[in-house]
Design an enzyme around this catalytic site. Structure first.
Site, PDB file in Angstrom:
ATOM      1  N   ASP A  87     -17.799  -3.895 -25.362  1.00  0.00           N
ATOM      2  CA  ASP A  87     -16.356  -3.663 -25.492  1.00  0.00           C
ATOM      3  C   ASP A  87     -15.906  -2.431 -24.708  1.00  0.00           C
ATOM      4  OD1 ASP A  87     -16.025  -5.826 -27.147  1.00  0.00           O
ATOM      5  OD2 ASP A  87     -15.957  -4.687 -29.009  1.00  0.00           O
ATOM      6  N   ASP A 235     -21.866  -2.475 -42.371  1.00  0.00           N
ATOM      7  CA  ASP A 235     -23.257  -2.682 -42.761  1.00  0.00           C
ATOM      8  C   ASP A 235     -23.441  -2.530 -44.272  1.00  0.00           C
ATOM      9  OD1 ASP A 235     -22.621   0.019 -42.639  1.00  0.00           O
ATOM     10  OD2 ASP A 235     -24.216   0.548 -41.252  1.00  0.00           O
TER      11      ASP A 235
END
Length: 492
Positions: A87, A235
């Site tokens: 990105d 996460d």
């Protein structure tokens, strides 16, 4: 006024003491884990289809080393692929393209994925990549991680049990001895990766995938709802959702993957800010489900302590603000209760975290000399931790009152890397500037208190105040040098 100060002061200390007691509990669980015999790993089955995901955003200094390490992993050729989920908005993309052209054999298994927008940040990139692959398992590495060729061979056998969602390797830090700042960071982080993760995993408690250096089972992640971006710690969020669905996580404390610690303070503050903010966001999102689930009470209690650890930081800031005013009003009236109750609570609030931090140096890494050194330097550890509390207190309230947020990368690449894009956005510079001003103000208050009580014969209080005040000032000055590097270089 003295009564109100006393109530608030001791309430703050009691809160810190409770979290300190929880640190002692982690040490007990860790000791039990170390005393148990370790079962042998199941035999390796190399038939699974694997995908390695490398979420990248503006990492020109470290991306080539990452590609070199990841393409050297061992697994049957037809059974794995690599996704570079890029990105980036800087020269990183061109560096990746040049490396792939220069290494055609390695590039054959690499897909360089570019999205139209950075929606969802890291979580969005992982989700996008997952939709492009049919792999059964997904290994994830951040840009500064350097896995050894046997990574799959060490982790994949633990998926022999069908209920295992994640196998997580321990983080190691290649530059832990680079500077005093990296040494401090390593001690703090070892306590988590060596003691805390091992203790929770061995005791059958909820713990978390650390975002990198681990492997996910696709069916588990999909069953848990996939990657989401409504927190900045995707996460931790995915780990709790998977465990609430009955999946297990495996932690390999004896197998480590090398990584890099940030070498400037603003980058470290930014990393810790995101972790604290995201932890509170996940607490808001998940604790109700945890308490409603059919889980053992000990699992629910530990989830509470795990996800609400960020509460410590507002308590530390409150303690820093009240310490001098409380002593000012009480110094002439210190009775037996002060000399008994206050030291006992302070010892639990401060001594337990020190034991927790030093344990990682003593037991896992067998760094006896280093462990003794940090034990002797424990006042410095506490001072550094206290000085970071302003940043993390702000992060706590950000997480308490907001969902999601931009995933701000932690700059890596040694001393060459600066705070970079952390500070290109006005709101980031404003945030860290405000934090630095508060750190200076607290330092001035504490150092003035040290002078006052030292001149009145309270040398023990003067020492404690001086150490805490110096910690705030040093952290503020280091932060200022990262915020305005050109200004400071012109005066050196």
């Amino acid at each position: 006024m003295p009564l109100i100060l006393s109530v608030v002061y001791f309430s703050t200390l009691v809160g810190l003491a409770l979290y300190g007691a929880h640190r002692l509990k982690m040490l007990v669980l860790y000791g039990r884990a170390m005393a148990r015999p370790r079962p042998p790993a199941p035999p390796l089955d190399a038939s699974a289809q694997l995908c390695v995901q490398l979420p990248i955003f503006n990492e020109p200094l470290v991306v080539e080393a990452l590609l070199e390490k990841v393409t050297a992993l061992r697994w049957p050729d037809a059974k794995w692929e690599i996704q570079v989920l890029d990105d980036s908005t800087d020269e990183t993309t061109a560096i990746i393209d040049r490396w792939l052209r220069a290494h055609p054999a390695a590039a054959a298994r690499v897909t360089h994925v570019r999205r139209a927008s950075r929606d969802g940040y890291k979580a969005g990139a992982l989700k996008h990549g997952m939709a492009l692959s049919n792999a059964e398992f997904f290994a994830i590495f951040d840009a500064d991680f350097r896995p050894e060729p046997d990574f799959f061979e060490q982790l994949m056998p633990h998926f022999a049990a069908d209920d295992v969602a994640v196998v997580q390797a321990r983080w190691e830090f290649a530059n832990r001895r680079q500077s005093l700042l990296t040494r401090f960071q390593a001690v703090f982080l070892d306590a988590h990766f060596v003691v805390e993760q091992t203790a929770r995993a061995a005791a059958g408690l909820f713990f978390n995938f650390n975002g990198t250096a681990g492997i996910w089972r696709r069916t588990a992640l999909e069953d848990a709802g996939g990657w989401t971006s409504d927190t900045v710690t995707e996460d931790l969020d995915a780990s709790y959702r998977a465990q609430l669905r009955g999946w297990r996580l495996v932690y390999l404390d004896q197998y480590a993957v090398a990584s890099e610690l940030p070498e400037n303070l603003i980058a470290f503050k930014s990393q810790q800010r995101r972790w604290t903010k995201g932890g509170i966001q996940v607490a808001r999102k998940s604790l109700r489900s945890v308490f409603a689930a059919k889980l053992p009470g000990r699992v629910k209690r530990e989830a509470w302590w795990h996800l609400t650890i960020g509460v410590v930081h507002p308590l530390l800031v409150t303690f820093s603000i009240l310490f001098v005013p409380y002593l000012w009003f009480a110094a002439d009236q210190l009775g037996t209760w002060w000399y008994l109750a206050n030291p006992a609570i302070v010892l639990l609030a401060g001594g337990a975290p020190v034991a927790f931090y030093v344990a990682g140096q003593f037991f896992q890494r067998r760094e006896w000399r280093e462990g003794v050194m940090w034990l002797l330097a424990s006042p410095l550890l506490l001072s550094f931790g206290l000085a970071l509390s302003v940043t993390l207190c702000a992060a706590f309230f950000e997480g308490l009152f907001s969902n999601g947020g931009e995933f701000v990368r932690t700059p890596k690449g040694g001393r060459v890397a600066r705070s970079g894009n952390l500070l290109t956005r006005l709101r980031s510079r404003t945030f860290f500037t405000a934090v630095t001003v508060i750190e200076v103000a607290l330092s001035v208050v504490l150092l003035n208190g040290a002078v006052f009580f030292g001149s009145h014969g309270h040398s023990d209080l003067a020492f404690a105040l001086g150490l805490k005040g110096t910690g705030f000032m040093v952290v503020a000055l280091l932060s200022a040098s990262d915020l305005w590097p050109s200004f400071w270089r012109a005066r050196v």
